[in-house]
Design an enzyme around this catalytic site. Structure first.
Site, PDB file in Angstrom:
ATOM      1  N   ASN A 101      -2.777  20.026  -4.629  1.00 59.40           N
ATOM      2  CA  ASN A 101      -3.287  18.840  -4.660  1.00 59.40           C
ATOM      3  C   ASN A 101      -0.708  18.798  -5.138  1.00 59.40           C
ATOM      4  O   ASN A 101      -0.752  19.361  -6.249  1.00 59.40           O
ATOM      5  CB  ASN A 101      -4.373  17.461  -5.470  1.00 59.40           C
ATOM      6  CG  ASN A 101      -5.003  17.637  -4.937  1.00 59.40           C
ATOM      7  OD1 ASN A 101      -5.572  17.200  -3.680  1.00 59.40           O
ATOM      8  ND2 ASN A 101      -6.293  17.036  -5.460  1.00 59.40           N
ATOM      9  N   GLY A 102      -0.583  17.144  -5.092  1.00 59.03           N
ATOM     10  CA  GLY A 102       0.899  17.493  -5.529  1.00 59.03           C
ATOM     11  C   GLY A 102       1.707  17.974  -4.440  1.00 59.03           C
ATOM     12  O   GLY A 102       1.325  17.300  -3.311  1.00 59.03           O
ATOM     13  N   GLU A 134       0.536 -11.185  -6.017  1.00 57.27           N
ATOM     14  CA  GLU A 134      -0.553 -10.760  -6.091  1.00 57.27           C
ATOM     15  C   GLU A 134      -0.698 -10.781  -4.528  1.00 57.27           C
ATOM     16  O   GLU A 134      -1.639 -10.037  -4.044  1.00 57.27           O
ATOM     17  CB  GLU A 134      -2.035 -10.935  -6.849  1.00 57.27           C
ATOM     18  CG  GLU A 134      -2.576  -9.953  -7.123  1.00 57.27           C
ATOM     19  CD  GLU A 134      -2.945  -8.444  -7.123  1.00 57.27           C
ATOM     20  OE1 GLU A 134      -2.148  -7.943  -6.751  1.00 57.27           O
ATOM     21  OE2 GLU A 134      -4.146  -7.617  -6.523  1.00 57.27           O
ATOM     22  N   GLU A 174      -1.795  -5.328   2.446  1.00 59.29           N
ATOM     23  CA  GLU A 174      -2.691  -4.525   2.303  1.00 59.29           C
ATOM     24  C   GLU A 174      -3.553  -4.032   3.516  1.00 59.29           C
ATOM     25  O   GLU A 174      -3.334  -3.322   3.718  1.00 59.29           O
ATOM     26  CB  GLU A 174      -3.115  -4.301   0.634  1.00 59.29           C
ATOM     27  CG  GLU A 174      -2.423  -3.893  -0.342  1.00 59.29           C
ATOM     28  CD  GLU A 174      -3.255  -2.788  -1.315  1.00 59.29           C
ATOM     29  OE1 GLU A 174      -3.637  -3.904  -1.928  1.00 59.29           O
ATOM     30  OE2 GLU A 174      -3.550  -2.197  -1.747  1.00 59.29           O
ATOM     31  N   ARG A 182      -9.840   8.056  -3.065  1.00 57.15           N
ATOM     32  CA  ARG A 182      -8.742   8.090  -3.553  1.00 57.15           C
ATOM     33  C   ARG A 182      -8.086   7.900  -1.915  1.00 57.15           C
ATOM     34  O   ARG A 182      -6.839   7.582  -2.572  1.00 57.15           O
ATOM     35  CB  ARG A 182      -8.874   9.825  -4.440  1.00 57.15           C
ATOM     36  CG  ARG A 182      -9.870  10.097  -5.448  1.00 57.15           C
ATOM     37  CD  ARG A 182      -9.858  11.163  -5.493  1.00 57.15           C
ATOM     38  NE  ARG A 182      -8.454  12.244  -5.862  1.00 57.15           N
ATOM     39  CZ  ARG A 182      -8.060  12.702  -7.456  1.00 57.15           C
ATOM     40  NH1 ARG A 182      -8.920  12.297  -7.997  1.00 57.15           N
ATOM     41  NH2 ARG A 182      -6.852  12.704  -6.840  1.00 57.15           N
ATOM     42  N   TRP A 238      -4.540  13.554   1.888  1.00 54.91           N
ATOM     43  CA  TRP A 238      -3.808  12.301   1.932  1.00 54.91           C
ATOM     44  C   TRP A 238      -2.527  12.643   2.114  1.00 54.91           C
ATOM     45  O   TRP A 238      -1.898  13.427   1.696  1.00 54.91           O
ATOM     46  CB  TRP A 238      -3.707  11.184   1.085  1.00 54.91           C
ATOM     47  CG  TRP A 238      -3.388   9.979   1.594  1.00 54.91           C
ATOM     48  CD1 TRP A 238      -3.906   8.591   1.682  1.00 54.91           C
ATOM     49  CD2 TRP A 238      -1.636   9.386   0.773  1.00 54.91           C
ATOM     50  NE1 TRP A 238      -3.101   7.711   1.492  1.00 54.91           N
ATOM     51  CE2 TRP A 238      -1.808   8.194   1.645  1.00 54.91           C
ATOM     52  CE3 TRP A 238      -0.892  10.232   0.175  1.00 54.91           C
ATOM     53  CZ2 TRP A 238      -0.588   7.850   1.227  1.00 54.91           C
ATOM     54  CZ3 TRP A 238      -0.001   9.506   0.177  1.00 54.91           C
ATOM     55  CH2 TRP A 238       0.001   8.160  -0.129  1.00 54.91           C
ATOM     56  N   LYS A 285      -6.499   5.079  -2.778  1.00 53.78           N
ATOM     57  CA  LYS A 285      -6.831   4.404  -3.946  1.00 53.78           C
ATOM     58  C   LYS A 285      -5.792   4.567  -5.223  1.00 53.78           C
ATOM     59  O   LYS A 285      -5.681   3.542  -6.315  1.00 53.78           O
ATOM     60  CB  LYS A 285      -8.317   4.840  -4.479  1.00 53.78           C
ATOM     61  CG  LYS A 285      -9.373   4.138  -6.019  1.00 53.78           C
ATOM     62  CD  LYS A 285      -9.389   2.462  -5.567  1.00 53.78           C
ATOM     63  CE  LYS A 285      -9.807   1.512  -6.967  1.00 53.78           C
ATOM     64  NZ  LYS A 285      -9.029  -0.282  -6.513  1.00 53.78           N
TER      65      LYS A 285
HETATM   66  O1  M6R Z   1      -4.870   2.522 -10.658  1.00 54.54           O
HETATM   67  P1  M6R Z   1      -3.094   1.731 -10.554  1.00 54.54           P
HETATM   68  O2  M6R Z   1      -3.578   1.380 -11.613  1.00 54.54           O
HETATM   69  O3  M6R Z   1      -2.251   2.673 -11.387  1.00 54.54           O
HETATM   70  O4  M6R Z   1      -2.698   2.014  -9.370  1.00 54.54           O
HETATM   71  C1  M6R Z   1      -1.236   1.043  -8.762  1.00 54.54           C
HETATM   72  C2  M6R Z   1      -1.397   0.461  -7.325  1.00 54.54           C
HETATM   73  O5  M6R Z   1      -1.222   1.757  -6.139  1.00 54.54           O
HETATM   74  C3  M6R Z   1      -2.187   0.319  -7.451  1.00 54.54           C
HETATM   75  O6  M6R Z   1      -2.667  -1.447  -7.190  1.00 54.54           O
HETATM   76  C4  M6R Z   1      -2.048  -0.179  -6.461  1.00 54.54           C
HETATM   77  O7  M6R Z   1      -0.913  -1.132  -5.221  1.00 54.54           O
HETATM   78  C5  M6R Z   1      -3.172  -1.054  -5.341  1.00 54.54           C
HETATM   79  N1  M6R Z   1      -3.769  -0.590  -4.320  1.00 54.54           N
HETATM   80  C6  M6R Z   1      -3.356  -2.782  -5.348  1.00 54.54           C
HETATM   81  O8  M6R Z   1      -4.248  -3.114  -4.461  1.00 54.54           O
END
Ligand code: M6R
Length: 592
Positions: free
Chosen positions: A98-99, A469, A476, A27, A72, A587
């Site tokens: 968390n939160g 993308e 990233e 995560r 995090w 993640k």
């Molecule tokens: O788990 P999700 O698909 O909802 O996450 C959405 C974004 O946080 C996720 O796609 C993020 O942009 C990735 N790290 C892209 O590689």
């Protein structure tokens, strides 16, 4: 993002808690800690990895209860003091959270007025002290939690213990997942079921504004008024997160190379004996709706952009929204809108926020997710799983391709158009070809761009969606600034940034837009850009950088997205960066 594990009565809580923290590390986190009870509350925590934490924790811990946390950072920098678990001022309450607590500043002020002081900057430490304040007042934990929950605003999954009840973990939850794992002679808690699956397949999921406690023999849950509620345990078969790199140096490259398997698995799950296998009720609801609204974040949003086009091809009007935007300005075009949410993790807080609005308005909805048992999978009206296997690398790759694949099939199923399946299969030839023949070339491009400060991706239509993308992936994990620009939009502003030597990566795979894209190449070349062109054979020119076999052009995000993924991967590698866990990213984005 942050992860919680806790155990009561477990034979070896340390073993469970550390293994659990490791299983949650996908995560993303920047610091980690544990706490347990042994002649008083003991806490070990530090910035850095779970492995580092293990080094600083004594070998021979004996404890009946233990909690652990990976943090995090949101409120307060990633420092040792801000790391969880947190201990209250009078050392009565030890807590992990968390939160995000929205009103923590007001609560902190209230406590400062009562002569509390704070060692760190987190909202979580404030909550530990609020709980302590009421516990000292009434000496009753249930009353204390009830009182605290009536005050706290925001999202929380909290697990805590006190210094005088040595066999009990207390739990409370709102808008942040918390799951109890049931065992014989022990009970467990975690922020999702994955750390507990080696010990149990029986779980109780707390709903919002519920709280309770676990001992080694019993689990009790209460609603916010303090009335005990009976919750039926659910059985879940959850895929064990594989930490096996299968010989690959990083999860990201392993996951890129799993793309063909992923696409094939979706085809075999949702297309059998020449027919699509989607729930007929879902298809009926989609057919009867007059507008499809796609909502997602990040990479999943990019998949939604492509998906919108697929539905438009079958005469469905569609809109696409970024979840965090839609949540604060929800619009529902059409008389009978149908919402499609997309999320790899199924736990993205921005999307969960949207789901609350969607439910309030009684709108039909579907989640497309890779994570069975996740909050969105459980709470949406319909759910379609991607069956891609766990994606560990923060940079989403195979899940993106899976989302696009599934959307292509779902849209086509409205019109029983089965050619899409052949097109998908054919596009895999290109994916294999890139894997087998183009990696050295992509690596070379990576070497050339790795020290650049900024670059551009250009495309039109489906190639523009892919450019978005590609750009996200590169920024990233390689920390290079990049932007995706629709070819036609260049002259409306961004062209001002084109200067000598700036890399411009161009996708040309769509016959309808190819000649306009060639015009765009001339525009940037004239201004000194170093152009790298990726084209399909029938649209290619001798000077192009990478030329792949033709495929059905609307499947760019399936056929050639791996070029963008490998490129980001090789650039990050060449810069010596942490490919799988890029800085500042998680993640699973479980805070808004
Ligand atoms: O788990 P999700 O698909 O909802 O996450 C959405 C974004 O946080 C996720 O796609 C993020 O942009 C990735 N790290 C892209 O590689």
């Amino acid at each position: 993002m942050c992860g919680i594990v806790g155990a009561v009565g477990f034979i070896s809580p340390k073993e469970y808690v550390f293994k659990g923290l490791k299983m949650l590390d996908y995560r993303g986190y920047d610091s980690a800690g544990i706490a347990y009870f042994h002649s008083g509350i003991k806490i070990y925590k530090d910035v850095g990895s779970v492995e580092h934490l293990l080094e600083i924790v004594p070998e021979d811990i004996s404890a009946d209860i233990m909690i652990g946390h990976t943090r995090w950072a949101t409120h307060g920098a990633p420092t040792k003091l801000n790391t969880h678990p947190h201990l209250s001022f009078n050392q009565r309450i030890c807590l992990v959270h968390n939160g995000v607590i929205d009103n923590y500043k007001e609560i902190k002020k209230f406590l400062l007025d009562k002569h509390y002081s704070f060692y760190g900057e987190t909202d979580s430490e404030v909550i530990a002290n609020l709980l302590e304040y009421y516990y000292l007042e009434n000496n009753d934990v249930i009353e204390t939690i009830k009182k605290a929950m009536s005050i706290i605003k925001g999202s929380y999954a909290i697990t805590f213990f006190t210094d005088d009840i040595k066999d009990t973990l207390f739990v409370l939850k709102n808008a942040s997942p918390l799951v109890i794992g049931l065992g014989k002679g022990f009970n467990l808690v975690a922020s999702d079921a994955s750390p507990m699956i080696e010990q149990t397949d029986e779980f109780i999921e707390l709903d919002d504004l519920e709280f309770g406690y676990i001992t080694k023999k019993e689990v009790k849950i209460f609603n916010k008024n303090g009335d005990e509620i009976k919750k039926e345990p659910i059985h879940k078969d959850i895929e064990l997160i594989s930490h096996d790199l299968k010989g690959y140096p990083h999860y990201m490259i392993k996951e890129i190379e799993e793309i063909p398997q992923t696409v094939n698995r979706i085809i075999s799950n949702y297309f059998q004996k020449g027919k699509y296998q989607f729930d007929p009720e879902l298809i009926k609801d989609l057919q009867e709706s007059d507008h499809i609204i796609f909502i997602a974040c990040g990479t999943s949003y990019h998949a939604g952009l492509v998906g919108g086009r697929y539905f438009e091809k079958y005469d469905k009007s569609a809109s696409r929204f970024i979840a965090s935007e839609w949540a604060f300005h929800p619009t529902y075009p059409g008389q009978k809108p149908f919402i499609i949410m997309i999320s790899q993790s199924g736990e993205t807080a921005d999307l969960i926020h949207c789901l609350k609005i969607i439910k309030k308005h009684n709108l039909k909805n579907l989640i497309i997710t890779n994570t069975g048992g996740s909050t969105l999978d459980r709470n949406c009206m319909y759910s379609l799983l991607l069956h891609s296997g766990v994606e560990v690398s923060v940079a989403s790759t195979k899940a993106y391709v899976a989302q696009v694949t599934l959307l292509a099939m779902l849209a086509a199923s409205l019109d029983k158009d089965i050619k899409v399946v052949d097109d998908l299969r054919q596009s895999l030839d290109v994916v294999y070809d890139i894997r087998d023949h183009y990696k050295p070339l992509i690596m070379k491009v990576g070497e050339e761009i790795k020290d650049k400060k900024s670059l551009f991706f250009l495309g039109r239509s489906f190639d523009y969606f892919l450019s978005l993308e590609a750009s996200l992936k590169l920024k990233e994990i390689s920390y290079i600034h990049s932007e995706a620009i629709p070819g036609g939009e260049l002259k409306h502003g961004p062209i001002a940034l084109i200067e000598k030597g700036i890399p411009v990566i161009v996708f040309i795979t769509d016959p309808d837009t190819a000649s306009s894209m060639r015009g765009n190449i001339e525009e940037v070349k004239t201004r000194g850009a170093r152009v790298y062109t990726i084209a399909t054979k029938s649209l290619s020119r001798p000077e192009d950088t990478i030329v792949v076999e033709d495929y059905a052009y609307y499947l760019s995000s399936v056929a050639i997205s791996s070029i963008a993924f490998y490129l980001a991967y090789y650039v990050a590698l060449a810069k010596g960066l942490n490919v799988d866990k890029p800085r500042n990213l998680a993640k699973s984005v479980t805070v808004e």
